[in-house]
Design a protein around this motif. Sequence first.
Motif, PDB file in Angstrom:
ATOM      1  N   TRP A 250       0.121  -8.055  -9.425  1.00 20.95           N
ATOM      2  CA  TRP A 250      -0.611  -6.787  -9.354  1.00 20.95           C
ATOM      3  C   TRP A 250      -1.978  -7.012  -9.978  1.00 20.95           C
ATOM      4  O   TRP A 250      -2.073  -7.384 -11.143  1.00 20.95           O
ATOM      5  CB  TRP A 250       0.153  -5.717 -10.127  1.00 20.95           C
TER       6      TRP A 250
ATOM      7  N   LEU B 133      -7.750  -2.348 -10.872  1.00 16.21           N
ATOM      8  CA  LEU B 133      -8.883  -1.805 -10.127  1.00 16.21           C
ATOM      9  C   LEU B 133     -10.078  -2.752 -10.151  1.00 16.21           C
ATOM     10  O   LEU B 133     -10.448  -3.262 -11.208  1.00 16.21           O
ATOM     11  CB  LEU B 133      -9.313  -0.459 -10.718  1.00 16.21           C
TER      12      LEU B 133
ATOM     13  N   HIS C 117      -5.583  -1.837  -7.657  1.00 21.77           N
ATOM     14  CA  HIS C 117      -4.944  -0.575  -8.035  1.00 21.77           C
ATOM     15  C   HIS C 117      -4.648  -0.617  -9.529  1.00 21.77           C
ATOM     16  O   HIS C 117      -4.296  -1.674 -10.054  1.00 21.77           O
ATOM     17  CB  HIS C 117      -3.606  -0.375  -7.309  1.00 21.77           C
TER      18      HIS C 117
ATOM     19  N   GLU D  16      -1.129   4.611 -10.860  1.00 22.22           N
ATOM     20  CA  GLU D  16      -0.042   4.685  -9.887  1.00 22.22           C
ATOM     21  C   GLU D  16       1.244   5.172 -10.536  1.00 22.22           C
ATOM     22  O   GLU D  16       2.001   5.918  -9.941  1.00 22.22           O
ATOM     23  CB  GLU D  16       0.152   3.336  -9.176  1.00 22.22           C
TER      24      GLU D  16
ATOM     25  N   GLU E 102       0.823  -1.218   0.000  1.00 21.56           N
ATOM     26  CA  GLU E 102       0.000   0.000   0.000  1.00 21.56           C
ATOM     27  C   GLU E 102       0.852   1.261   0.000  1.00 21.56           C
ATOM     28  O   GLU E 102       0.411   2.299  -0.464  1.00 21.56           O
ATOM     29  CB  GLU E 102      -0.925   0.022   1.225  1.00 21.56           C
TER      30      GLU E 102
END
Length: 136
Positions: free
Chosen positions: A100, A103, A125, A130, A4
């Motif tokens: 990863w 969203l 994410h 990012e 995070e």
Amino acid sequence: MPVESDDELRQILELDTVAVVGCSTTEGKDAHEIPKYLQEHGYDVIPVNPYADEIFGRRAYDSLADVEEDVDVVDVFRPSDEVGGIVDAAVERDDAGVIWTQLGIRDDEAAERAENAGKRVVQDHCMKVEHQRLMG
């Protein structure tokens, strides 16, 4: 615990090779536009899509297990209920240190398995967002 902190996200975003599971051939779809953005910003994007032969001028692999190149990050554009199998395939690889999920995509149980296997996990994410926020 999934990643995070901005410092950890920056470290991950400094890696080079991203296997995109669910990479799309369809312009306008996030699963096409985000990997295209990553490629345009210097990442070595390896498309994984069993229904495509080539994406972005590169061979598309049928599965993560078929990818011949070394991978730093496995970027997932598949529904949450498919994450477990993708995580299992990533855990089988010695090279893929980061998983990863984009969203809206998460599987806490699979994330825990990945972390127990020594992988870092980013869930829910957008890699492009990012990257723009932290590296742009």
